[in-house]
Design a protein around this motif. Structure first.
Motif, PDB file in Angstrom:
ATOM      1  N   PRO A   6      -4.313   0.731   2.784  1.00 19.02           N
ATOM      2  CA  PRO A   6      -4.188  -0.690   3.120  1.00 19.02           C
ATOM      3  C   PRO A   6      -5.540  -1.281   3.465  1.00 19.02           C
ATOM      4  O   PRO A   6      -6.319  -0.695   4.206  1.00 19.02           O
ATOM      5  N   TRP A  24       4.695  -6.679   2.919  1.00 20.47           N
ATOM      6  CA  TRP A  24       3.300  -6.204   2.912  1.00 20.47           C
ATOM      7  C   TRP A  24       3.235  -4.757   2.436  1.00 20.47           C
ATOM      8  O   TRP A  24       2.403  -4.410   1.581  1.00 20.47           O
ATOM      9  N   HIS A  64       1.409  -3.323  -1.149  1.00 22.26           N
ATOM     10  CA  HIS A  64       0.184  -2.543  -1.038  1.00 22.26           C
ATOM     11  C   HIS A  64       0.388  -1.041  -1.249  1.00 22.26           C
ATOM     12  O   HIS A  64      -0.582  -0.305  -1.379  1.00 22.26           O
ATOM     13  N   CYS A  84       5.440 -10.227  -4.279  1.00 22.74           N
ATOM     14  CA  CYS A  84       4.081  -9.739  -4.513  1.00 22.74           C
ATOM     15  C   CYS A  84       3.407 -10.599  -5.573  1.00 22.74           C
ATOM     16  O   CYS A  84       4.048 -11.004  -6.555  1.00 22.74           O
TER      17      CYS A  84
END
Length: 516
Positions: free
Chosen positions: A376, A407, A411, A512
């Motif tokens: 990340p 998130w 990622h 995303c």
């Protein structure tokens, strides 16, 4: 005056004899056979060959020519012969290398010391005085060639003393004006070289050469492990006494090396070592790993104990090439099943993992920047500090909430549904064996069985054996950027799988910017 008979006429038989002799020597005799003189020589028996003398015993070795560093020692022998015998074949002198303790720092090199003996002395018949330093550009390296400091000429003061290095940093030494190499027997100019098994032979080619050695060269492919199996597999046992060992693997797997007592030398206990040099079995191991994943183990040998070559599987084995030399007559099967170490065992989903050798916790290599190549770039919203693998445990903080779900999904390298088959503590980490059931996102290939690693032993995130979870994890790579393992952060996203959780994850995929 013709009344007087000619004196020659009264002697006519003499002329006839002369004519006959000329005929025999110049014409008739040549046509019929060898000349008279030649036939007489051929009839003589050949002279007997003169016998050679014999060498007496070698005398004792002299003291070393140097007080520190490398030098030479001399010993001599006498030829025992009579006046009628020839000289003995061979050299009456023999030189060997003597290695003493290193010279103190700041010591004057041997050749420079010899040049300095002519400082401020008349040379070339002139009153000029010079300071002399070694000159290494002359044709004969065993002449004492010295350069006049500050000038553009050099002068040769005869030969260097015995034991002078032929050139700076060279292992060869000057003896009697000749540059000689040191054989494996320590004798200068002997030409002795070690054979493939590391044994020193006689001059000119290493004694018995390869005829007294056995070359082992094989490609290990073995029985392919079950799909999804990851773990250690035996490759071969390399017996003590082996030389010129080389093992090569071109895959994402890792080579491992174990001693005869069961202790790992390299890449044991699920811990990957850095490339470099290691001491093993009385010799030195060179371990290299290139960015494309090629690994090489090289050991000059000879080894003083058995070594077991293994492979830590992360993908099916494409083939491991290994080779080494053994003394002739040495028993060696060269097969993986000759090793007493554990072999992988097939198992179905939910069956217990095979027994593994005891693992001694070993420190992991220091992390480098970029170790988490796809990690990340920033902390997820609302997330606290990441838990370090220090053994200190606090309250687990599993990721939850819509923002964290989105998130993590965007990622992560891997998003999948998995069932926990087994849990094992390895050093300061936890390793989960996971059956992959559904794949929602994966930037890199996922097989049906994977190992997922958590960098602590605290049980965070809380995963129980037999449970099914939705996991979001990253690819953990080493500093050469080759694939290593799947890493689930201690505070990463790991939620029990439910149909609702699957629906929420599919909704997160639409949030995303670029979803694969």
């Amino acid at each position: 005056m013709w009344d007087t008979p000619l004196p020659a006429l009264c002697c006519w038989p003499w002329w006839l004899l002369l004519l006959a002799w000329l005929s025999l020597g110049c014409g008739v005799g040549m046509a019929q056979g060898p000349a008279l003189g030649t036939s007489m020589l051929a009839a003589e028996p050949p002279a007997p060959a003169r016998s050679q003398g014999v060498w007496g015993p070698w005398g004792p070795w002299s003291s070393c020519s140097s007080s520190c560093g490398d030098g030479v020692a001399l010993r001599a022998r006498r030829c025992l012969r009579s006046a009628e015998e020839q000289q003995c074949p061979g050299d009456p002198r023999q030189y060997r290398l003597c290695q003493l303790q290193d010279c103190p720092s700041g010591s004057v090199p041997f050749r420079a010391m010899q040049c300095s003996l002519y400082d401020n002395k008349p040379v070339l018949g002139t009153p000029a005085r010079y300071h002399w330093v070694p000159f290494h550009g002359a044709p004969n390296v065993c002449d004492l060639n010295c350069l006049a400091a500050g000038h553009n000429f050099y002068y040769t003061f005869g030969r260097v003393l015995d034991g002078t290095p032929c050139s700076p940093g060279s292992p060869d030494l000057c003896v009697g004006g000749r540059c000689l190499s040191v054989g494996c027997d320590g004798i200068l100019g002997s030409g002795s070289r070690p054979d493939a098994c590391g044994r020193c032979g006689s001059g000119g080619g290493g004694g018995g050469g390869h005829r007294e050695c056995h070359f082992v060269h094989r490609l290990f492919q073995g029985t392919e492990p079950p799909s999804g199996y990851f773990g250690y597999m035996n490759v071969t046992k390399i017996p003590a006494g082996a030389t010129h060992i080389k093992v090569t693997d071109k895959s994402r797997n890792y080579l491992a090396l174990m001693r005869s007592d069961g202790r790992y030398v390299l890449n044991g206990g699920w811990s990957i070592a850095w490339p470099g040099q290691y001491q093993v079995a009385g010799t030195q191991l060179l371990y290299t790993r290139t960015p494309d994943g090629t690994e090489t183990l090289e050991v000059p040998g000879p080894t003083d104990e058995d070594l077991h070559v293994m492979v830590l599987l992360q993908e099916p084995n494409p083939g491991i090439e290994y080779q080494f030399w053994l003394p002739q007559g040495h028993t060696q099967s060269g097969r993986a099943n000759a090793s007493p170490l554990r072999q992988p065992q097939p198992r179905e989903a939910g069956s217990p993992p095979p027994a593994e050798p005891p693992v001694t916790p070993a420190p992991l290599p220091p992390r480098q920047s970029g170790d988490l190549a796809m990690g990340p770039p920033r902390s997820p919203p609302g997330q606290g500090e990441a838990r370090a693998a220090t053994g200190r445990c606090g309250r687990c903080r599993p990721a939850k909430g819509r923002s964290q779900r989105i998130w993590h999904f965007c990622h992560s390298d891997f998003v999948f549904q998995g069932r926990i088959l087994a849990r094992r503590l390895v050093g300061r980490e936890t390793r989960y064996e996971v059956e992959v059931k559904s794949r929602y996102r994966h930037r890199f290939p996922l097989v049906s069985r994977e190992y997922v690693w958590v960098p602590d032993t605290c049980g965070c995130p809380p995963l129980r054996e037999g449970g099914e979870y939705l996991l979001m994890a990253w690819r953990h790579v080493n500093h050469e950027q080759t694939l290593n393992r799947i890493l689930l952060p201690a505070e990463g996203y790991a939620r029990p799988w439910t149909p609702r959780e699957e629906r929420l994850v599919r909704e997160a995929a639409r949030s995303c910017p670029q979803s694969p």
